[in-house]
Design a protein around this motif. Structure first.
Motif, PDB file in Angstrom:
ATOM      1  N   ASP A 332       0.728  -1.066   0.108  1.00  0.00           N
ATOM      2  CA  ASP A 332       0.026  -0.002  -0.031  1.00  0.00           C
ATOM      3  C   ASP A 332       0.876   1.339  -0.037  1.00  0.00           C
ATOM      4  O   ASP A 332       1.668   1.292   0.973  1.00  0.00           O
ATOM      5  CB  ASP A 332      -0.792  -0.066   1.317  1.00  0.00           C
ATOM      6  CG  ASP A 332      -1.837   1.177   1.051  1.00  0.00           C
ATOM      7  OD1 ASP A 332      -2.141   1.895   0.025  1.00  0.00           O
ATOM      8  OD2 ASP A 332      -2.886   1.434   2.040  1.00  0.00           O
ATOM      9  N   PRO A 344      -2.005  10.076  -5.315  1.00  0.00           N
ATOM     10  CA  PRO A 344      -1.922   8.980  -6.055  1.00  0.00           C
ATOM     11  C   PRO A 344      -1.628   7.592  -5.121  1.00  0.00           C
ATOM     12  O   PRO A 344      -1.220   8.047  -3.976  1.00  0.00           O
ATOM     13  CB  PRO A 344      -0.910   9.067  -6.991  1.00  0.00           C
ATOM     14  CG  PRO A 344       0.094  10.084  -6.390  1.00  0.00           C
ATOM     15  CD  PRO A 344      -0.698  10.929  -5.458  1.00  0.00           C
ATOM     16  N   PHE A 345      -2.221   6.598  -5.487  1.00  0.00           N
ATOM     17  CA  PHE A 345      -1.915   5.396  -4.371  1.00  0.00           C
ATOM     18  C   PHE A 345      -2.081   4.244  -5.218  1.00  0.00           C
ATOM     19  O   PHE A 345      -2.487   3.906  -6.254  1.00  0.00           O
ATOM     20  CB  PHE A 345      -3.237   5.288  -3.556  1.00  0.00           C
ATOM     21  CG  PHE A 345      -4.514   5.163  -3.883  1.00  0.00           C
ATOM     22  CD1 PHE A 345      -4.910   3.709  -4.323  1.00  0.00           C
ATOM     23  CD2 PHE A 345      -5.315   6.039  -4.337  1.00  0.00           C
ATOM     24  CE1 PHE A 345      -6.221   3.614  -4.611  1.00  0.00           C
ATOM     25  CE2 PHE A 345      -6.705   6.016  -4.735  1.00  0.00           C
ATOM     26  CZ  PHE A 345      -7.146   4.521  -5.160  1.00  0.00           C
ATOM     27  N   ILE A 346      -1.257   3.097  -4.744  1.00  0.00           N
ATOM     28  CA  ILE A 346      -1.112   1.793  -5.370  1.00  0.00           C
ATOM     29  C   ILE A 346      -1.529   0.809  -4.189  1.00  0.00           C
ATOM     30  O   ILE A 346      -0.844   0.911  -3.247  1.00  0.00           O
ATOM     31  CB  ILE A 346       0.069   1.560  -6.127  1.00  0.00           C
ATOM     32  CG1 ILE A 346       0.398   2.622  -7.152  1.00  0.00           C
ATOM     33  CG2 ILE A 346       0.196   0.166  -6.528  1.00  0.00           C
ATOM     34  CD1 ILE A 346       1.740   2.463  -7.680  1.00  0.00           C
ATOM     35  N   LYS A 347      -2.305  -0.283  -4.523  1.00  0.00           N
ATOM     36  CA  LYS A 347      -2.633  -1.223  -3.537  1.00  0.00           C
ATOM     37  C   LYS A 347      -2.492  -2.440  -4.160  1.00  0.00           C
ATOM     38  O   LYS A 347      -3.406  -2.757  -5.160  1.00  0.00           O
ATOM     39  CB  LYS A 347      -3.922  -0.892  -2.695  1.00  0.00           C
ATOM     40  CG  LYS A 347      -4.352  -1.674  -1.315  1.00  0.00           C
ATOM     41  CD  LYS A 347      -5.207  -1.397  -0.634  1.00  0.00           C
ATOM     42  CE  LYS A 347      -5.544  -2.008   0.546  1.00  0.00           C
ATOM     43  NZ  LYS A 347      -6.992  -1.671   1.114  1.00  0.00           N
ATOM     44  N   PHE A 382      -5.311  -6.049  -7.524  1.00  0.00           N
ATOM     45  CA  PHE A 382      -4.541  -4.768  -7.922  1.00  0.00           C
ATOM     46  C   PHE A 382      -5.405  -3.507  -8.004  1.00  0.00           C
ATOM     47  O   PHE A 382      -6.223  -3.477  -8.871  1.00  0.00           O
ATOM     48  CB  PHE A 382      -3.655  -4.710  -9.058  1.00  0.00           C
ATOM     49  CG  PHE A 382      -2.490  -4.021  -9.373  1.00  0.00           C
ATOM     50  CD1 PHE A 382      -1.727  -3.491  -8.506  1.00  0.00           C
ATOM     51  CD2 PHE A 382      -2.953  -3.231 -10.886  1.00  0.00           C
ATOM     52  CE1 PHE A 382      -0.997  -2.311  -8.978  1.00  0.00           C
ATOM     53  CE2 PHE A 382      -2.014  -2.059 -11.051  1.00  0.00           C
ATOM     54  CZ  PHE A 382      -0.979  -1.609 -10.238  1.00  0.00           C
ATOM     55  N   ARG A 383      -5.060  -2.478  -7.198  1.00  0.00           N
ATOM     56  CA  ARG A 383      -5.761  -1.049  -7.512  1.00  0.00           C
ATOM     57  C   ARG A 383      -4.785  -0.095  -7.546  1.00  0.00           C
ATOM     58  O   ARG A 383      -3.800   0.127  -6.728  1.00  0.00           O
ATOM     59  CB  ARG A 383      -6.771  -0.955  -6.405  1.00  0.00           C
ATOM     60  CG  ARG A 383      -7.836  -1.938  -6.311  1.00  0.00           C
ATOM     61  CD  ARG A 383      -8.802  -1.531  -4.858  1.00  0.00           C
ATOM     62  NE  ARG A 383      -9.908  -2.255  -5.041  1.00  0.00           N
ATOM     63  CZ  ARG A 383     -11.243  -2.014  -5.289  1.00  0.00           C
ATOM     64  NH1 ARG A 383     -11.280  -0.730  -6.276  1.00  0.00           N
ATOM     65  NH2 ARG A 383     -12.220  -2.808  -5.502  1.00  0.00           N
ATOM     66  N   PHE A 384      -5.031   0.638  -8.290  1.00  0.00           N
ATOM     67  CA  PHE A 384      -4.230   2.172  -8.463  1.00  0.00           C
ATOM     68  C   PHE A 384      -5.155   3.201  -8.868  1.00  0.00           C
ATOM     69  O   PHE A 384      -5.888   3.141  -9.766  1.00  0.00           O
ATOM     70  CB  PHE A 384      -3.012   1.826  -9.582  1.00  0.00           C
ATOM     71  CG  PHE A 384      -3.634   1.540 -10.934  1.00  0.00           C
ATOM     72  CD1 PHE A 384      -3.769   2.735 -11.872  1.00  0.00           C
ATOM     73  CD2 PHE A 384      -4.075   0.293 -11.473  1.00  0.00           C
ATOM     74  CE1 PHE A 384      -4.126   2.503 -13.332  1.00  0.00           C
ATOM     75  CE2 PHE A 384      -4.402   0.291 -12.770  1.00  0.00           C
ATOM     76  CZ  PHE A 384      -4.501   1.264 -13.554  1.00  0.00           C
ATOM     77  N   THR A 386      -6.137   7.690  -7.734  1.00  0.00           N
ATOM     78  CA  THR A 386      -5.954   8.964  -7.131  1.00  0.00           C
ATOM     79  C   THR A 386      -7.061   9.395  -6.317  1.00  0.00           C
ATOM     80  O   THR A 386      -8.038   9.222  -6.779  1.00  0.00           O
ATOM     81  CB  THR A 386      -5.406   9.880  -7.986  1.00  0.00           C
ATOM     82  OG1 THR A 386      -5.108  11.262  -7.560  1.00  0.00           O
ATOM     83  CG2 THR A 386      -6.646  10.257  -9.081  1.00  0.00           C
ATOM     84  N   ASN A 399      -9.975   5.106  -9.296  1.00  0.00           N
ATOM     85  CA  ASN A 399      -8.902   3.838  -9.445  1.00  0.00           C
ATOM     86  C   ASN A 399      -9.427   2.860 -10.605  1.00  0.00           C
ATOM     87  O   ASN A 399     -10.605   2.763 -10.821  1.00  0.00           O
ATOM     88  CB  ASN A 399      -8.845   3.486  -8.049  1.00  0.00           C
ATOM     89  CG  ASN A 399     -10.241   2.854  -7.669  1.00  0.00           C
ATOM     90  OD1 ASN A 399     -10.306   1.351  -7.834  1.00  0.00           O
ATOM     91  ND2 ASN A 399     -11.145   3.358  -7.032  1.00  0.00           N
TER      92      ASN A 399
END
Length: 587
Positions: A332, A344-347, A382-384, A386, A399
């Protein structure tokens, strides 16, 4: 003789000392010049115990009661100044205190509408002391009149009874509760229209699913051990189905070398028993569980949050014949910009989910009480995207989404059983079985949420999903487009509007073909298209005074022929009106 010698020595030494002094004095007097010299003798101080008891001088402090005050003399003189101040001609503002709104610990609401629609809500609570309280809820919501042109009973109702106890202090909180929920439905969605009226009259379509749960949730605020949750579930129905479920999970957290280390433990187990399998008509039992241990490392700075870790899961009992140990990653990453306009984020995460009768009927209440229960293995998700704070009260999230699920539960209609001589209500093609299939999902989600000062809120969520099945042609009963819009707004402290709108796009359902004297298991599978589904629920409340409210509620008022599940038409437009009364419960 020695004593005489000692006495002689003591007598001679003083005389010798005195004679020396006389000669020295005489020598100084006769001298014409006398030199002056300064001799400094340095001797170290050796403290003794007797010095401790010496009296020391006490400091003198001036006392304001004794000391005379000095008289200050001064004179005031005026200086001519030109003033430019012009006073305002308006009247001074009178501050009026805001009228406080009384708070009540209980309310009772009741309403009645068409289709014999009944709604009763009762909520109350008491304070035991400054740290403890008890609350309880009783709710009944039902439609007690059948849908027109339906040959089988189609009424429905739901009732809830909940009691909770809360303990809260500076170091911990504890919430314990017992909850009972009964959902009463009817298997009225018969697929065949050529049933004999005598058979229709012999069918008892009522299905009452009973959910009983007991739980306790602990939280510690300043401790290595953060939380502990314990829950048990008992599920039963009108067809002698029984299911017991046990959940125990905990979380601990500590700091190490500038990192925050978080760990979780989880134990989940259930045992299920159906009276018979749909095809073999033999008792069907399932026992499945999992034990989980996870560890995450968090690195947090002013703008960056990084969480890296994973978890291992050990499968227990049925459903894990090929493998029983699973490892799932966890990542995360969030970047917080200064203005919050671009976050922005990536999980990435994975999980092993247990599918049981309780969870499946929450999603589809028309599931037959004779289904196979297989856990879902999600190797990774997988999620990406903002998050953006448009303003202080508005937030926008976008996302992308990708998930791989090896045992995704899909719903398909059971076949029509022509040999159903016991008139079992769910064997007329009107119930659903669960088919597990590997599905890869790619999609996009966006949501807008807003909160207002008057406790109002708005939420809009839209999603588009594309499903890629491994063995099947389509992902049954899964729409590609889904919309949800809900909100709660207050106007002039007298009106309140609540709404919940839900839209499901077109989707496909599958069912087995109907032929007399055919094997149910070998019947061919057909597919059908279900039109889009729109559900609406709007409630308007008018506040008469602090104690009384009047409300009007409308449900499914846009589309009359509405189907969320195949052959299960919803009731037409529902309208209900009622009263709400606030009061204090004292004991």
């Amino acid at each position: 003789m020695r004593d005489y010698n000692k006495l002689f020595i003591f007598l001679i030494i003083p005389l010798f000392s005195n004679s020396t002094g006389l000669f020295a004095t005489q020598e100084i007097k006769d001298s014409d010049t006398l030199s002056i010299q300064q001799v400094t003798i340095i001797k170290s101080y050796n403290p003794s115990l007797s010095d401790v008891f010496k009296l020391r001088d006490a400091p003198i402090i001036s006392d304001s009661l004794i000391t005379k005050k000095k008289r200050l003399e001064y004179s005031i003189f005026s200086v001519p100044v030109v003033s430019t101040f012009k006073p305002s001609k308006g009247e001074p503002k009178i501050l009026k205190p805001i009228k406080s709104i009384p708070e009540f610990n209980s309310f009772l609401s009741a309403g009645f509408g068409n289709f014999n629609n009944l709604l009763i809500d009762y909520t109350s609570g008491i304070k035991i002391d400054r740290n403890q309280s008890i609350e309880w809820i009783i709710s009944i919501d039902g439609i007690f009149k059948d849908i027109p042109n339906q040959e089988i009973e189609s009424d429905t109702n739901s009732s809830i009874f909940n009691v909770s106890h809360t303990f809260l202090n500076n170091s911990m909180s504890l919430v314990s509760q017992i909850n009972y929920h009964q959902n009463k439905i009817n298997f009225y969605g018969v697929r065949s229209n050529a049933l004999d009226p005598l058979i229709l009259k012999s069918i008892d379509p009522v299905q009452r699913i009973n959910y009983l749960s007991l739980g306790s949730r602990w939280k510690w605020f300043n401790s290595f051990f953060k939380k502990l949750n314990l829950e048990t579930f008992l599920t039963s129905d009108s067809y002698e189905s029984n299911e017991f479920e046990f959940k125990l999970n905990s979380k601990f957290q500590f700091s190490f070398l500038g990192l925050i280390v978080s760990g979780i433990t989880d134990l989940n187990y259930f045992s299920n028993e159906f009276i018979s399998d749909y095809y073999s008509e033999t008792p069907l039992t399932t026992s499945t569980g999992k034990a989980t241990f996870g560890l995450n490392f968090s690195y947090i700075r002013s703008k960056i949050k990084l969480v890296l870790g994973g978890k291992g899961v050990y499968g227990l009992s049925d459903g894990f014949n090929e493998e029983d140990i699973f490892v799932f990653p966890y990542l995360d990453v969030i970047y917080n910009s200064s203005d919050k306009l671009f976050v922005p984020f990536i999980k990435i995460e994975g999980d092993l989910k247990l599918n049981n009768f309780r969870t499946l009927t929450h999603y589809n209440p028309y599931v037959a009480p004779t289904i196979k229960l297989v856990p879902s293995n999600i190797p990774y998700e997988f999620r990406f995207g903002t998050k953006s704070s448009i303003s202080k009260d508005w937030e926008l999230t976008m996302n992308g989404f990708y998930q791989k699920n090896k045992n995704f539960p899909l719903y398909r209609n059971f076949g029509f059983d022509f040999s159903n001589y016991k008139f079992i209500s769910y064997r007329y093609g009107n119930s659903f079985e669960v088919i597990y299939n590997e599905i890869n999902t790619i999609g996009f989600e966006t949501s807008v949420n807003a909160k207002f000062k008057n406790n109002g809120s708005i939420g809009l969520k839209a999603s588009y999903m594309n499903y890629n099945t491994k063995e099947l042609n389509k992902a049954w009963n899964l729409p590609k487009v889904k919309l949800e819009f809900n909100g709660n707004l207050n106007f002039k402290r007298s009106y309140n509007v609540q709404w919940n709108l839900k839209y499901l796009g077109k989707r496909y359902n599958a069912f087995r073909d109907e032929f007399l004297l055919q094997d149910l298991f070998k019947a061919s599978v057909l597919e059908e298209k279900i039109n889009s589904f729109f559900y609406s629920d709007i409630k308007i409340t008018f506040k008469v005074n602090e104690r009384w409210n009047i409300f009007i509620k409308g449900e499914n008022f846009i589309n009359k022929n509405n189907f969320e599940w195949s052959n299960y038409q919803l009731h037409g437009p529902l309208f209900l009106s009622g009263l709400l009364y606030n009061f204090d419960f004292n004991y």
